[in-house]
Design an enzyme around this catalytic site. Structure first.
Site, PDB file in Angstrom:
ATOM      1  N   ASP A   1       0.860  -1.187   0.000  1.00 55.58           N
ATOM      2  CA  ASP A   1       0.000   0.000   0.000  1.00 55.58           C
ATOM      3  C   ASP A   1       0.893   1.233   0.000  1.00 55.58           C
ATOM      4  O   ASP A   1       1.050   1.919   1.005  1.00 55.58           O
ATOM      5  CB  ASP A   1      -0.902  -0.030   1.231  1.00 55.58           C
ATOM      6  CG  ASP A   1      -2.049   0.969   1.136  1.00 55.58           C
ATOM      7  OD1 ASP A   1      -2.357   1.414   0.023  1.00 55.58           O
ATOM      8  OD2 ASP A   1      -2.646   1.281   2.178  1.00 55.58           O
TER       9      ASP A   1
ATOM     10  N   GLU B   1      -6.379   5.238  -8.693  1.00 54.85           N
ATOM     11  CA  GLU B   1      -7.667   5.741  -8.227  1.00 54.85           C
ATOM     12  C   GLU B   1      -8.222   6.875  -9.085  1.00 54.85           C
ATOM     13  O   GLU B   1      -7.502   7.774  -9.525  1.00 54.85           O
ATOM     14  CB  GLU B   1      -7.544   6.217  -6.776  1.00 54.85           C
ATOM     15  CG  GLU B   1      -8.876   6.505  -6.120  1.00 54.85           C
ATOM     16  CD  GLU B   1      -8.835   6.275  -4.619  1.00 54.85           C
ATOM     17  OE1 GLU B   1      -9.790   6.689  -3.944  1.00 54.85           O
ATOM     18  OE2 GLU B   1      -7.862   5.675  -4.115  1.00 54.85           O
TER      19      GLU B   1
ATOM     20  N   LYS C   1      -9.485   2.194  -9.057  1.00 54.21           N
ATOM     21  CA  LYS C   1     -10.038   2.345  -7.715  1.00 54.21           C
ATOM     22  C   LYS C   1     -11.141   3.395  -7.722  1.00 54.21           C
ATOM     23  O   LYS C   1     -10.963   4.512  -8.224  1.00 54.21           O
ATOM     24  CB  LYS C   1      -8.955   2.762  -6.723  1.00 54.21           C
ATOM     25  CG  LYS C   1      -8.035   1.637  -6.315  1.00 54.21           C
ATOM     26  CD  LYS C   1      -7.007   2.094  -5.290  1.00 54.21           C
ATOM     27  CE  LYS C   1      -7.591   2.218  -3.914  1.00 54.21           C
ATOM     28  NZ  LYS C   1      -6.544   2.535  -2.906  1.00 54.21           N
TER      29      LYS C   1
ATOM     30  N   THR D   1     -13.076   0.963  -3.137  1.00 52.86           N
ATOM     31  CA  THR D   1     -12.365   1.359  -1.930  1.00 52.86           C
ATOM     32  C   THR D   1     -13.272   2.164  -0.994  1.00 52.86           C
ATOM     33  O   THR D   1     -14.437   2.407  -1.292  1.00 52.86           O
ATOM     34  CB  THR D   1     -11.101   2.154  -2.314  1.00 52.86           C
ATOM     35  OG1 THR D   1     -10.308   2.376  -1.147  1.00 52.86           O
ATOM     36  CG2 THR D   1     -11.465   3.486  -2.961  1.00 52.86           C
TER      37      THR D   1
ATOM     38  N   PHE E   1     -11.965  -1.390   4.664  1.00 46.56           N
ATOM     39  CA  PHE E   1     -10.998  -0.732   5.535  1.00 46.56           C
ATOM     40  C   PHE E   1     -11.109  -1.275   6.955  1.00 46.56           C
ATOM     41  O   PHE E   1     -12.202  -1.411   7.494  1.00 46.56           O
ATOM     42  CB  PHE E   1     -11.229   0.777   5.533  1.00 46.56           C
ATOM     43  CG  PHE E   1     -10.619   1.479   4.343  1.00 46.56           C
ATOM     44  CD1 PHE E   1     -10.487   0.847   3.120  1.00 46.56           C
ATOM     45  CD2 PHE E   1     -10.189   2.784   4.458  1.00 46.56           C
ATOM     46  CE1 PHE E   1      -9.919   1.498   2.028  1.00 46.56           C
ATOM     47  CE2 PHE E   1      -9.621   3.448   3.377  1.00 46.56           C
ATOM     48  CZ  PHE E   1      -9.478   2.800   2.162  1.00 46.56           C
TER      49      PHE E   1
END
Length: 316
Positions: A16, A94, A130, A154, A176
């Protein structure tokens, strides 16, 4: 064997970060980026030539978007291309968080990013787009998946988001963990959130088991970890995307790591669900944590995107 190697035997480990050196060090299968990580990476000396190249490309670009917007997109793709030279698997790039409630604009931006990767010689099957797991984002992903553009949903904080993503047949979700824990610590500070009591761990475990129980193909990739204990509680999950600092901690730990999740033992006793838009919005409305964290996450990514644009503007 250290815990990172043990984890790699049961889970696909994803970095990440946008930091190429950290990726080289830990040798993950995949990598994920977002506006915050792109902004952080863009401040490293090694990335200054990519910024200059992105600006040069944008100045020659002939489309309806601004020079700064084009440069930011190019920078994200350029960093993705650099990372793909190191890893064997996938990169997640993203869409602008400010498009999170605009289905058509999200689709258009995703197509643009995929075309930019294609122009750079990268096959679309190595890229995950994303998108924030709003209702509009999920419906955009559904349309993109039908075109063969794979998506990573996400900012996913609750079960209803996961159900809607599975029903949309998206490639991957990023539920998350740490941000859920943050909310509970702030709002119910006297509770015990250790080990399996961690509400973020419990959320991902429920989603993973539900997907496996009902045969969904959507990949579950736990994200946003605050400590290695959360990662250990999700060992066996399809994928886990982990920051360089936590990867290093796992690498230094030589104690035993046991599998916690497996498709064979998945059982939630939850019947297969299908949510309408009204069902989804009501479920989000009733989940104070998820509603607050989704909105906060979008705002944070949007703010970092704006900061990145300001930095690009200063370089023009």
């Amino acid at each position: 064997m250290n815990k990172l190697d043990a984890l790699k035997d049961m889970t696909v480990v994803v970095a990440d970060t946008g930091d190429i050196e950290a990726i080289r060090q830990h040798q993950p299968a995949d990598a994920t980026t977002n506006p915050s990580l792109i902004l952080k990476a863009a401040q490293l000396d090694a990335y200054q030539p990519l910024i200059a190249g992105a600006i040069s490309w944008a100045k020659q670009c002939n489309n309806s978007e601004s020079l700064v917007s084009n440069a930011c997109d190019k920078l994200a793709v350029a960093i993705g291309c650099e990372i793909l030279q190191i890893i064997p698997g996938l990169i997640s790039t993203e869409v602008d968080a400010r498009l999170s409630f605009d289905r058509e604009a999200t689709i258009a931006k995703a197509r643009k990013l995929i075309q930019m990767y294609h122009d750079a010689g990268i096959d679309k099957d190595r890229v995950l787009i994303k998108i924030a797991a709003t209702w509009e984002g999920i419906q955009a992903a559904k349309a993109l998946e039908s075109e063969g553009i794979h998506c990573n949903l996400t900012l996913l904080f609750n079960f209803s988001q996961a159900v809607a993503c599975a029903e949309a047949d998206v490639t991957l979700i990023s539920p998350f963990v740490g941000r859920i824990l943050d909310w509970y610590k702030a709002n119910q500070p006297n509770e015990d959130y250790s080990g399996p009591r961690d509400p973020g761990v419990q959320s991902v475990t429920q989603i993973y088991n539900y997907y496996k129980q009902h045969g969904y193909n959507t990949v579950v990739m736990g994200a946003s970890f605050r400590n290695t204990g959360e990662i250990e509680q999700l060992a066996g999950c399809d994928k886990l995307t982990i920051s360089p600092d936590l990867l290093s901690q796992l690498q230094l730990d030589t104690s035993t790591l046991s599998r916690k999740l497996s498709a064979e033992n998945a059982d939630t006793n939850i019947e297969k669900l299908s949510l309408s838009e009204a069902d989804f919005r009501w479920a989000m409305n009733q989940d104070v944590m998820a509603a607050e964290k989704l909105a906060d996450g979008i705002r944070r990514f949007a703010a970092d995107q704006q900061t990145l644009e300001d930095m690009i503007q200063q370089n023009l």
